[in-house]
Enzyme design. Sequence first.
Site, PDB file in Angstrom:
ATOM      1  N   ASP A 229      66.499  30.397  53.282  1.00 41.01           N
ATOM      2  CA  ASP A 229      66.951  29.937  52.164  1.00 41.01           C
ATOM      3  C   ASP A 229      66.837  30.983  50.848  1.00 41.01           C
ATOM      4  O   ASP A 229      65.839  31.678  51.322  1.00 41.01           O
ATOM      5  CB  ASP A 229      66.678  28.448  51.578  1.00 41.01           C
ATOM      6  CG  ASP A 229      67.828  27.734  50.666  1.00 41.01           C
ATOM      7  OD1 ASP A 229      68.551  28.584  50.187  1.00 41.01           O
ATOM      8  OD2 ASP A 229      67.868  26.714  50.551  1.00 41.01           O
TER       9      ASP A 229
HETATM   10  C1  BGC Z   1      70.543  26.623  48.402  1.00 39.07           C
HETATM   11  C2  BGC Z   1      71.176  26.956  49.532  1.00 39.07           C
HETATM   12  C3  BGC Z   1      72.208  27.946  49.143  1.00 39.07           C
HETATM   13  C4  BGC Z   1      71.583  29.029  48.537  1.00 39.07           C
HETATM   14  C5  BGC Z   1      72.548  30.225  48.467  1.00 39.07           C
HETATM   15  C6  BGC Z   1      70.060  27.837  47.810  1.00 39.07           C
HETATM   16  O1  BGC Z   1      69.360  27.729  46.214  1.00 39.07           O
HETATM   17  O2  BGC Z   1      69.406  25.648  48.552  1.00 39.07           O
HETATM   18  O3  BGC Z   1      71.857  25.616  49.864  1.00 39.07           O
HETATM   19  O4  BGC Z   1      72.983  28.153  50.558  1.00 39.07           O
HETATM   20  O5  BGC Z   1      70.968  28.902  47.510  1.00 39.07           O
HETATM   21  O6  BGC Z   1      73.524  30.043  47.440  1.00 39.07           O
END
Ligand code: BGC
Length: 728
Positions: A259
Amino acid sequence: MSARTEAGKRIEKLLAAMTLREKVGQMVQLSDCGGVTDGLRQRLREGRIGSMLNVADPEVSREIQRIALEESRLGIPVIMGRDVVHGFRTLFPIPLGLAATWNPQLARACARAAAREASRAGYHWTFAPMMDIARDPRWGRIAESFGEDPCLASDFAAAMVRGFQGNDLSDPDAVAACAKHFAGYGAVEGGRDYDTVHLPEGLLRDVHLPPFRAAVDAGVATVMTAFNELNGVPATGSAHLLRKILREEWGFGGFTVSDWCAPAEMIEHGFCTDLRDAARKALLAGVDMEMQSTAYADHLEDLVTSGEVPPGLVDEAVRRILDVKFRLGLFDGRRPSAAGPEPKPEPAHLELARQAARESVVLLKNRNHLLPLSPAVRSLAVIGPLADDPYEVLGTWNRDGRTEETVTPLEALRQFLGGKTRIHAVAGLDYTRSRYTSQFEAALDAARQSDVVLFFGGEEAILSGEAHSRARLGLPGAQDALIAEIARSGKPLVLVILAGRPLTIGSAAEKADAVLYAWHPGTMCGPALVDLIFGTDSPSGKLPVTFPATEGQIPLYYAHKNTGRPPDRMPLTLIDDIPLRARQSSLGDSARYLDVGYRPLYPFGYGLSYTEFGYFNLEISSAKIRAGERLLVSVEVANIGAVEAEEVVQLYIRDTVASLTRPVRELKGFKRVRLRPQESRTVIFDLSGDVLGFHDAGMNYVVEPGTFHLWIGGDSEATLMAEFEVIA
Ligand code: BGC
């Protein structure tokens, strides 16, 4: 030679030609930050970026890809990612709303449409579906989840993966899906985003992992690691999760991505000393690509050269990333390059959005059959902060939607009713958190002048989603006061609640005659609600999550364990019944609160209809089965009311005695049936004995012999019951 072997050969050839720096480059993902800067151009030319996210400008997207293909030494394409969560240009209901349809095939169709729109805009990969089991409505990301139940969430996870990825990843309108967040993220302490997670391994495997397993079995191309730590180890540094469970046990062949900055965050977690240590631990754990932080970009090369991480691990990661790029057809020029926006969303997508929104709405109350209203209603008051707001009803992750394409409830009501009905529209509050009561009088006037009052409120999009946890789950701002005010009119009152999570709407619901819970329904919010309000169709959504009466009851979910003193077997004294100077006594020992008892506001699986359904003649094919055998369960479902409608028939079981205690009920199957008035149908469930098990103390999945109870009905409190035996 098959296409796969051919691709395998090309990948090996490429790997052999790549420098260590180029290999590490494939493992780096960066977000767009201001177009093609000189720095970005340079890095792309040097093959030091494997993926980008959030490149929204088609020109920038095309240029990035052109540089990668034409100006880098090996011409490896960049995989472009985006959070296409519940639609792209056409927004469907938030995932929690999709789950309330209990119609995975419909969710699959929504994902398919979203993939078509996103691929045209140059994206190859969506960071969806999120399949974290969410049992805490305080957690803002419950909006992105399929709710509290592993059986329901697994079916939606698999369906959406299939929808995004289509029949073949190489189809130009398919996008790679991403199962996230692996794992345990939904169980953050206190519902506070990113917080600590403690989950005994059995609970992890029985409840939180099944949707991920279902996604892997459905062929998901990628998996994203979670932000949280799980039992002391950040998920992004967990070889137990990423190597043992995901790869060894489940045979996942795609690639993993961290993530956003999760490798770097392992420093704050107190698991890594610095970025270099984070790179080492993430790679050893099995993270193939790093999103946004620069542990890999800055340190991986050196870690390999110094012998601190085996080069084979880098090769493995790159092989998997290249494989997904091949499967997507990125090497073969089969993908269209990013195009500018379509002039309008396709009518078919809008129709699908309307159907999904309609099926997601849950009718919670309908006193004296107030709903549906007659289209001949002479006057209507339309009140509330969300009656005419084209933005908030799109919900979280709405970046690519367009407010000018949203049809609000007020607009749809006007369109539907034409000039025949007088509409008195007063917002009452300009937005859901507003505390200004200056429009209350006008709202009450509007109510008094009308035959029926429709209130559209709930919570704004920004109040749910990532990092948007709430400790108080009531209607924000002065909405309760506004509802109390308009209820003084004595006019029939319908509440339509638009929210990203279960809200504690008990006292507002008491004042109303009818309540429709509509989540954040997306682009076609208004028409879908109008379809239901005027009875073009009957509501058929069912709650994918338990609604607590108050925050203090959380966690509250239907598949809980029993205690030795179950509250439904004990007399229940509530706080107002306690005599003054009561002598010390237990007041009926049981697992409940003195002030709010133990009952939820609305149970899991609950949802009313404009008709009524009866359940009769529950039969099972055998009183005894062996583990692994099948049990056929049949029940007659009858529409005993006056209108055609759909019902979600739900099947629950309980393993009554086990070596580790089992929940009081577990959903094991569900089916949607449409019945005309007075029609009845035999609904059959083919229940595999394999789904009756759990992970025992040795973490083996076992179906233990013994007595099982089984219920079928329209919610998790169904009473029609059968019993069967699993024999050794
Ligand atoms: C979130 C993810 C997301 C990623 C990219 C993160 O802050 O937890 O679910 O896919 O950002 O936007």
